[in-house]
Design a protein around this motif. Structure first.
Motif, PDB file in Angstrom:
ATOM      1  N   ALA A 181       0.745  -1.328   0.015  1.00 19.13           N
ATOM      2  CA  ALA A 181       0.027   0.135  -0.050  1.00 19.13           C
ATOM      3  C   ALA A 181       1.032   1.198   0.078  1.00 19.13           C
ATOM      4  O   ALA A 181       0.525   2.232  -0.779  1.00 19.13           O
ATOM      5  CB  ALA A 181      -0.932  -0.098   1.214  1.00 19.13           C
ATOM      6  N   ARG A 182       2.137   1.391   0.768  1.00 21.47           N
ATOM      7  CA  ARG A 182       2.848   2.438   0.919  1.00 21.47           C
ATOM      8  C   ARG A 182       3.490   2.558  -0.519  1.00 21.47           C
ATOM      9  O   ARG A 182       3.441   3.686  -1.042  1.00 21.47           O
ATOM     10  CB  ARG A 182       3.923   2.022   1.882  1.00 21.47           C
ATOM     11  N   SER A 183       3.869   1.542  -1.025  1.00 20.29           N
ATOM     12  CA  SER A 183       4.502   1.413  -2.453  1.00 20.29           C
ATOM     13  C   SER A 183       3.425   2.331  -3.523  1.00 20.29           C
ATOM     14  O   SER A 183       3.885   2.968  -4.317  1.00 20.29           O
ATOM     15  CB  SER A 183       5.127   0.320  -3.071  1.00 20.29           C
ATOM     16  N   ALA A 184       2.073   1.741  -3.571  1.00 19.42           N
ATOM     17  CA  ALA A 184       1.225   2.142  -4.392  1.00 19.42           C
ATOM     18  C   ALA A 184       0.770   3.655  -4.250  1.00 19.42           C
ATOM     19  O   ALA A 184       0.878   4.425  -5.223  1.00 19.42           O
ATOM     20  CB  ALA A 184      -0.038   1.460  -4.158  1.00 19.42           C
ATOM     21  N   ILE A 185       0.727   4.141  -2.924  1.00 18.59           N
ATOM     22  CA  ILE A 185       0.632   5.764  -2.824  1.00 18.59           C
ATOM     23  C   ILE A 185       1.808   6.529  -3.150  1.00 18.59           C
ATOM     24  O   ILE A 185       1.738   7.322  -3.626  1.00 18.59           O
ATOM     25  CB  ILE A 185       0.438   5.697  -1.132  1.00 18.59           C
ATOM     26  N   SER A 186       3.047   5.772  -2.994  1.00 17.70           N
ATOM     27  CA  SER A 186       4.157   6.392  -3.401  1.00 17.70           C
ATOM     28  C   SER A 186       4.059   6.660  -4.965  1.00 17.70           C
ATOM     29  O   SER A 186       4.354   7.657  -5.550  1.00 17.70           O
ATOM     30  CB  SER A 186       5.513   5.828  -3.234  1.00 17.70           C
ATOM     31  N   ARG A 187       3.740   5.669  -5.652  1.00 18.53           N
ATOM     32  CA  ARG A 187       3.729   5.826  -7.199  1.00 18.53           C
ATOM     33  C   ARG A 187       2.610   6.895  -7.520  1.00 18.53           C
ATOM     34  O   ARG A 187       2.666   7.588  -8.508  1.00 18.53           O
ATOM     35  CB  ARG A 187       3.491   4.322  -7.752  1.00 18.53           C
ATOM     36  N   ALA A 188       1.450   6.851  -6.799  1.00 18.05           N
ATOM     37  CA  ALA A 188       0.401   7.662  -7.217  1.00 18.05           C
ATOM     38  C   ALA A 188       0.748   8.982  -6.639  1.00 18.05           C
ATOM     39  O   ALA A 188       0.466   9.745  -7.783  1.00 18.05           O
ATOM     40  CB  ALA A 188      -0.801   7.130  -6.151  1.00 18.05           C
ATOM     41  N   ALA A 189       1.309   9.261  -5.721  1.00 18.93           N
ATOM     42  CA  ALA A 189       1.838  10.628  -5.657  1.00 18.93           C
ATOM     43  C   ALA A 189       2.808  11.044  -6.460  1.00 18.93           C
ATOM     44  O   ALA A 189       2.827  12.207  -7.114  1.00 18.93           O
ATOM     45  CB  ALA A 189       2.542  10.680  -4.022  1.00 18.93           C
ATOM     46  N   SER A 190       3.745  10.269  -6.977  1.00 19.78           N
ATOM     47  CA  SER A 190       4.864  10.627  -8.132  1.00 19.78           C
ATOM     48  C   SER A 190       3.921  11.053  -9.254  1.00 19.78           C
ATOM     49  O   SER A 190       4.353  12.047  -9.849  1.00 19.78           O
ATOM     50  CB  SER A 190       5.919   9.496  -8.420  1.00 19.78           C
ATOM     51  N   VAL A 191       3.308  10.066  -9.679  1.00 15.61           N
ATOM     52  CA  VAL A 191       2.134  10.177 -11.039  1.00 15.61           C
ATOM     53  C   VAL A 191       1.609  11.579 -10.740  1.00 15.61           C
ATOM     54  O   VAL A 191       1.532  12.469 -11.651  1.00 15.61           O
ATOM     55  CB  VAL A 191       1.354   9.206 -11.242  1.00 15.61           C
ATOM     56  N   PHE A 192       0.810  11.949  -9.653  1.00 24.28           N
ATOM     57  CA  PHE A 192       0.034  13.347  -9.515  1.00 24.28           C
ATOM     58  C   PHE A 192       1.206  14.428  -9.572  1.00 24.28           C
ATOM     59  O   PHE A 192       0.897  15.450 -10.442  1.00 24.28           O
ATOM     60  CB  PHE A 192      -0.312  13.243  -8.093  1.00 24.28           C
ATOM     61  N   VAL A 193       2.273  14.288  -9.232  1.00 22.07           N
ATOM     62  CA  VAL A 193       3.530  15.581  -9.220  1.00 22.07           C
ATOM     63  C   VAL A 193       3.610  15.750 -10.546  1.00 22.07           C
ATOM     64  O   VAL A 193       3.628  16.761 -11.095  1.00 22.07           O
ATOM     65  CB  VAL A 193       4.414  15.130  -8.271  1.00 22.07           C
ATOM     66  N   LEU A 194       3.877  14.631 -11.103  1.00 25.95           N
ATOM     67  CA  LEU A 194       4.511  14.644 -12.724  1.00 25.95           C
ATOM     68  C   LEU A 194       3.362  15.325 -13.426  1.00 25.95           C
ATOM     69  O   LEU A 194       3.402  16.146 -14.391  1.00 25.95           O
ATOM     70  CB  LEU A 194       4.769  13.256 -13.274  1.00 25.95           C
ATOM     71  N   TYR A 195       2.211  14.933 -13.355  1.00 21.85           N
ATOM     72  CA  TYR A 195       0.791  15.417 -14.026  1.00 21.85           C
ATOM     73  C   TYR A 195       0.486  16.789 -14.026  1.00 21.85           C
ATOM     74  O   TYR A 195       0.607  17.701 -14.575  1.00 21.85           O
ATOM     75  CB  TYR A 195      -0.484  14.614 -13.847  1.00 21.85           C
ATOM     76  N   ALA A 196       0.782  17.233 -12.290  1.00 21.99           N
ATOM     77  CA  ALA A 196       0.643  18.625 -12.095  1.00 21.99           C
ATOM     78  C   ALA A 196       1.668  19.364 -12.718  1.00 21.99           C
ATOM     79  O   ALA A 196       1.442  20.734 -13.018  1.00 21.99           O
ATOM     80  CB  ALA A 196       0.812  18.888 -10.667  1.00 21.99           C
ATOM     81  N   THR A 197       2.807  19.030 -12.640  1.00 20.23           N
ATOM     82  CA  THR A 197       4.030  19.574 -13.334  1.00 20.23           C
ATOM     83  C   THR A 197       3.999  19.866 -14.611  1.00 20.23           C
ATOM     84  O   THR A 197       4.142  21.092 -15.467  1.00 20.23           O
ATOM     85  CB  THR A 197       5.273  18.851 -12.994  1.00 20.23           C
ATOM     86  N   SER A 198       3.465  18.740 -15.373  1.00 20.84           N
ATOM     87  CA  SER A 198       3.188  18.991 -17.000  1.00 20.84           C
ATOM     88  C   SER A 198       2.007  20.100 -17.186  1.00 20.84           C
ATOM     89  O   SER A 198       2.479  20.960 -17.939  1.00 20.84           O
ATOM     90  CB  SER A 198       2.823  17.744 -17.447  1.00 20.84           C
ATOM     91  N   CYS A 199       0.913  19.948 -16.520  1.00 21.38           N
ATOM     92  CA  CYS A 199      -0.080  20.875 -16.548  1.00 21.38           C
ATOM     93  C   CYS A 199       0.529  22.259 -16.503  1.00 21.38           C
ATOM     94  O   CYS A 199       0.054  23.366 -16.995  1.00 21.38           O
ATOM     95  CB  CYS A 199      -1.141  20.555 -15.822  1.00 21.38           C
ATOM     96  N   ALA A 200       1.261  22.490 -15.277  1.00 20.09           N
ATOM     97  CA  ALA A 200       1.620  23.940 -14.943  1.00 20.09           C
ATOM     98  C   ALA A 200       2.566  24.383 -15.974  1.00 20.09           C
ATOM     99  O   ALA A 200       2.392  25.446 -16.149  1.00 20.09           O
ATOM    100  CB  ALA A 200       2.387  23.842 -13.444  1.00 20.09           C
TER     101      ALA A 200
END
Length: 147
Positions: free
Chosen positions: A33-52
């Motif tokens: 679960a910790r690994s899944a949350i880590s990956r999800a957080a990384s994807v979120f940061v990448l997506y937010a950065t790309s949109c910004a």
């Protein structure tokens, strides 16, 4: 850019700390679960950065700024995060302003201290010169007495 997807993951210690702060006491989380949350957080940061970055490019800029991130949150349909982010940004700016003012005040105080010490040094130099002059006069008087 990173060579491998693993290079884009957020540090595990950071993720673990955030998870522990979000969960009530006594609740544990599995490694998966910790690994899944880590990956999800990384994807979120990448997506937010790309949109910004898209907003920065529309503005013909290479530097992302806070308004780009806030606009990206709205575009990503995360409007509920915009107000807390604005509040955090204002708190950050106030903190930075306070640090800057404290640094400037410290520099001014240091300059004042230096300026205050300089007259003391010139007084010391004047005293030294006066002592040397008196010693020379005494030597001259002794020489005259000897003659």
């Amino acid at each position: 850019m990173a060579e491998r997807p693993e290079d884009l993951n957020l540090p595990n210690a950071v993720i673990t700390r955030i998870i522990k702060e979000a969960l009530p006491d006594g609740v544990n989380i599995s490694k998966e679960a910790r690994s899944a949350i880590s990956r999800a957080a990384s994807v979120f940061v990448l997506y937010a950065t790309s949109c910004a970055n898209n907003f920065a490019m529309k503005g013909k800029r290479k530097t992302l700024n806070a308004s780009d991130v806030l606009s990206a949150m709205e575009e990503m349909e995360f409007q509920r995060f915009v107000t807390p982010l604005k509040e955090a940004l204002e708190a950050y700016r106030r903190e930075q302003k306070g640090k800057k003012e404290a640094s400037e005040q410290k520099k001014k105080d240091k300059d004042k201290k230096t300026d205050a010490e300089e007259p003391d040094k010139s007084r010391d130099e004047d005293n030294d010169e006066e002592e040397e002059r008196l010693e020379e006069e005494e030597q001259n008087e002794e020489e005259e007495v000897d003659n």
